[in-house]
Enzyme design. Sequence first.
Site, PDB file in Angstrom:
ATOM      1  N   LYS A  46       0.827  -1.201   0.000  1.00 38.30           N
ATOM      2  CA  LYS A  46       0.000   0.000   0.000  1.00 38.30           C
ATOM      3  C   LYS A  46       0.864   1.255   0.000  1.00 38.30           C
ATOM      4  O   LYS A  46       0.624   2.194  -0.747  1.00 38.30           O
ATOM      5  CB  LYS A  46      -0.928  -0.010   1.213  1.00 38.30           C
ATOM      6  CG  LYS A  46      -1.964   1.102   1.203  1.00 38.30           C
ATOM      7  CD  LYS A  46      -3.021   0.887   2.275  1.00 38.30           C
ATOM      8  CE  LYS A  46      -4.151   1.894   2.144  1.00 38.30           C
ATOM      9  NZ  LYS A  46      -5.238   1.647   3.103  1.00 38.30           N
ATOM     10  N   GLU A  78       9.542  -5.796   4.762  1.00 41.93           N
ATOM     11  CA  GLU A  78       9.630  -7.196   4.338  1.00 41.93           C
ATOM     12  C   GLU A  78       9.404  -7.322   2.834  1.00 41.93           C
ATOM     13  O   GLU A  78      10.140  -8.032   2.132  1.00 41.93           O
ATOM     14  CB  GLU A  78       8.592  -8.054   5.090  1.00 41.93           C
ATOM     15  CG  GLU A  78       8.749  -8.071   6.586  1.00 41.93           C
ATOM     16  CD  GLU A  78       7.883  -7.029   7.283  1.00 41.93           C
ATOM     17  OE1 GLU A  78       7.578  -7.217   8.474  1.00 41.93           O
ATOM     18  OE2 GLU A  78       7.503  -6.015   6.625  1.00 41.93           O
ATOM     19  N   GLY A 104      -5.743  -3.291   3.722  1.00 43.97           N
ATOM     20  CA  GLY A 104      -5.011  -4.437   3.194  1.00 43.97           C
ATOM     21  C   GLY A 104      -5.777  -5.736   3.230  1.00 43.97           C
ATOM     22  O   GLY A 104      -5.808  -6.483   2.250  1.00 43.97           O
ATOM     23  N   ARG A 105      -6.424  -6.032   4.358  1.00 48.01           N
ATOM     24  CA  ARG A 105      -7.127  -7.321   4.474  1.00 48.01           C
ATOM     25  C   ARG A 105      -8.455  -7.317   3.717  1.00 48.01           C
ATOM     26  O   ARG A 105      -9.143  -8.340   3.694  1.00 48.01           O
ATOM     27  CB  ARG A 105      -7.316  -7.679   5.937  1.00 48.01           C
ATOM     28  CG  ARG A 105      -8.033  -6.634   6.763  1.00 48.01           C
ATOM     29  CD  ARG A 105      -7.858  -6.915   8.258  1.00 48.01           C
ATOM     30  NE  ARG A 105      -8.417  -5.877   9.100  1.00 48.01           N
ATOM     31  CZ  ARG A 105      -7.788  -4.741   9.399  1.00 48.01           C
ATOM     32  NH1 ARG A 105      -6.587  -4.490   8.896  1.00 48.01           N
ATOM     33  NH2 ARG A 105      -8.348  -3.861  10.204  1.00 48.01           N
ATOM     34  N   LYS A 157       7.190  -3.583  14.844  1.00 49.61           N
ATOM     35  CA  LYS A 157       7.931  -3.021  13.705  1.00 49.61           C
ATOM     36  C   LYS A 157       8.858  -1.904  14.162  1.00 49.61           C
ATOM     37  O   LYS A 157      10.008  -1.800  13.710  1.00 49.61           O
ATOM     38  CB  LYS A 157       6.959  -2.479  12.653  1.00 49.61           C
ATOM     39  CG  LYS A 157       6.139  -3.524  11.923  1.00 49.61           C
ATOM     40  CD  LYS A 157       5.232  -2.825  10.912  1.00 49.61           C
ATOM     41  CE  LYS A 157       4.377  -3.797  10.143  1.00 49.61           C
ATOM     42  NZ  LYS A 157       3.509  -3.088   9.164  1.00 49.61           N
TER      43      LYS A 157
END
Length: 508
Positions: free
Chosen positions: A196, A202, A255-256, A481
């Site tokens: 996004k 990662e 995102g999900r 994070k």
Amino acid sequence: MTLTRDEAWKRLALHPDPTLQELFDADRDRVDKLSTRLDLGNGAERFGIVFDWSKTHLTDDLLADFEGLAEAANFPEMRRRMFAGEVVNPTEQRAAEHAALRGVGRDTSVEEAEALRERMKLLVGAIHEGALGEVRHLIHVGIGGSALGPALAVDALGRDEPLVDVHVVSNVDGVALEEAFAACDPATTLLAVASKTFTTIETMTNAHSVLKWLADSGVADPTGRVVALTASPEKAVEWGVDETRILPFAESVGGRYSLWSSIGFPVAVATGWEDFQAMLDGAAAMDRHFREADGRGNLPLRAAFADLFYTRLRGCQTRAVFAYDERLRLLPDYLQQLEMESNGKSVGVDGEPVGPTAPITWGGVGTDAQHAVFQLLHQGTHLVPVDFIASVEAGDTLDPAHHTILLMNCFAQGAALMAGRGSDDPARRYPGDRPSATILCDDLDPATFGALIAFHEHRTFANAVMLGINPFDQFGVELGKEIAKKIERGGEKFDPSTEALLKAAGVG
């Protein structure tokens, strides 16, 4: 009289607690009331799904009071706001417009989604027609919703001679990427980078490694093999991706909930545009049902009533999902993120503490799970509501006995959990009265798959509204994070255990 949310919960807590067998004995119409076939689609494209919640402890009186809870929680208005593209994510002041990607939502958002989808359709068509050279493999790197949705959909729908062989890689562990390298020919491989923000460490680390692999393998222009899927197209341009291979999606898509956007690019590449569009159409059919049906007749809302009954009133801390279909083997992983990242909250939208929210979602695939975890479900001390998901039509061309045995086992497990069995030998005693729901699809085609995923999205939203929490933020993933970045920068001190681990691993 309109109740408050607290008053509605107090009323729900006063209900008696009959067994499932007593409920069936007392109401011969129970199956008709709580097992509903939903016919979706249009004309020759119609398809159906049976949603059977009769083996749960829901009753007419409970349903009436849960409908009262939905009213107290302002569910009709929150649903309207979501489909209208208004703010339903107050902590980030955003809308949640995943339904608009399927054609159901605010007109301007639907039009924007159609334009972006047409852009993706043209690129997918160009790839299939050979405009980018021979493409036999696609490595799709992303994480979270940018990987779980595509991985599930490709595995479910792209098994039968895929047009392009797709490998979804999310883990930054290089072992995962090397596995994809081993299966791909670099000369015919594209890279899709799904992020996004186009900054996710990662994903971008994996993307750099894929580019290096392409270069080391003799590909003259590795960056020319990249497709970017992002809500930050300017970042993709800075990274070196040509604008013609950047597929944007809206900032209002989480995102999900992003499978329906350009994040679904690997699905369209693997299965073809027609199947991808059918997936969207199936989800849109469920959107329309969720938007238009009220009370217990609204199937995602009814499922949420049962979820809340077991979590809040029966103290269940987990919910299990077992797909009796190998094509849905990744569904429990997908639902874990959808449900636990959405509703794994401890404060409401008002910032005040709330009671139990999302249960821990877990599961597996039948019949494997029967020989692993079903011992606990039948005779363990935990009460675990179970969802069974199956398809009437087989996904294979082998002897029909395979699929018949699969379905018999699926239905037998639900019957056994409910009925139990007495015995003079305590070790052979089954307590029974253990709830389950069954979702039975006519077939696991793209449209049905889309409707199934949209059902769970709306179920998650309905749970959140009645709990008074925001399902569209996920600040809980940020702290780890931040600490990882501090370790990378160096100079920070941590607790003695972490310091010892860093020293032992030679990290930092």
